[in-house]
Motif scaffolding. Structure first.
Motif, PDB file in Angstrom:
ATOM      1  N   ILE A 158       0.999  -1.125   0.045  1.00 20.84           N
ATOM      2  CA  ILE A 158       0.028   0.080   0.010  1.00 20.84           C
ATOM      3  C   ILE A 158       0.694   1.141   0.005  1.00 20.84           C
ATOM      4  O   ILE A 158       1.626   1.675   0.945  1.00 20.84           O
ATOM      5  N   GLN A 161      -3.376   6.205   0.363  1.00 18.44           N
ATOM      6  CA  GLN A 161      -4.721   5.802   0.646  1.00 18.44           C
ATOM      7  C   GLN A 161      -5.463   7.079   0.589  1.00 18.44           C
ATOM      8  O   GLN A 161      -4.928   8.070   1.259  1.00 18.44           O
ATOM      9  N   ASP A 163      -9.168   9.755   0.970  1.00 18.44           N
ATOM     10  CA  ASP A 163     -10.549   9.620   1.484  1.00 18.44           C
ATOM     11  C   ASP A 163     -10.969  11.177   0.905  1.00 18.44           C
ATOM     12  O   ASP A 163     -10.116  12.040   0.990  1.00 18.44           O
TER      13      ASP A 163
END
Length: 234
Positions: A158, A161, A163
């Motif tokens: 990963i 990320q 949002d």
């Protein structure tokens, strides 16, 4: 930057270009215009401006019983604002910037170390004139766009990320005039982030809103001596 932010920026730029017709002629009479007009707390033709650009930095502070207050620690931030005076000292503007945070509690947020919030919003407000050198402004944004980018994950598969969130922002600033079109500023803002984070329903209240304050300093550059409407009616 989101599609809405791009659209807002294009519309605002078009307004500025259209309303700047005749600006060259205004520059020629600027000094004469500034010598004869009085001022008070609410209005001053002598200190009226058309367009302002600010650039600066800020320090964010998280607060409250929410994912930001419990999980993030503010580090630094940058701000760029473009502000147009519509009538007298009432203004609208567009802003873009970013706030940077370290994760202080991975048990709350997850196994990453840093978070960056990209901020894009439109706002409106009004300026008051408490003294000959100071400008006190109040501004509000009720539909901004935020993008959280989380990085520094402990697992190699990963990289980052994202949002998304909506921003409600309530701000106040103080400008000090070093010259007629050059100022320094200090400002404060209270920011409420309404997120779209997918969590179990019992955690909606905790992750649904993130709250953070910011205190900033920077520079202001202005042009023009008449607001938008006065350019057409005077």
């Amino acid at each position: 930057m989101t599609l809405r932010s791009i659209t807002n920026a294009v519309c605002f730029t078009c307004i500025c270009l259209y309303s700047s017709i005749g600006f060259a002629q205004e520059l020629a009479i600027e000094n004469e215009f500034e010598t004869t007009i009085g001022s008070d707390f609410f209005d001053s033709e002598q200190r009226q401006r058309f367009f302002a650009m600010t650039i600066g930095g800020h320090k964010p502070f998280t607060s409250g019983d929410n994912f930001m207050g419990k999980g993030l620690e503010g580090k630094s931030g940058i701000d760029f604002k473009f502000q147009m005076y519509v009538y007298k000292h009432f203004f609208i503007g567009l802003a873009t910037g970013a706030s940077y945070f370290d994760v202080k509690n991975q048990d709350v947020l997850g196994s990453y170390r840093k978070s960056r919030i990209a901020e894009n919003y439109a706002y409106f407000g009004y300026e008051f004139l408490p003294t000959d050198k100071l400008r006190l402004g109040l501004n509000v944004s009720i539909d901004g766009d935020l993008d959280y980018k989380n990085t520094g994950f402990s697992t190699a598969d990963i990289a980052e990320q994202h949002d998304s969130a909506k921003l409600n922002r309530y701000g106040v600033y103080l400008h000090y005039e070093l010259a007629s079109h050059f100022m320094i500023y200090v400002d404060y803002a209270y920011n409420v982030s309404k997120t779209n984070i997918d969590v179990p329903s019992q955690l909606d209240d905790f992750f649904g809103k993130g709250k953070y304050h910011s205190i900033g300093v920077g520079l202001v550059f202005t042009i023009g001596n008449r607001d938008l409407i006065s350019r057409f009616i005077n």
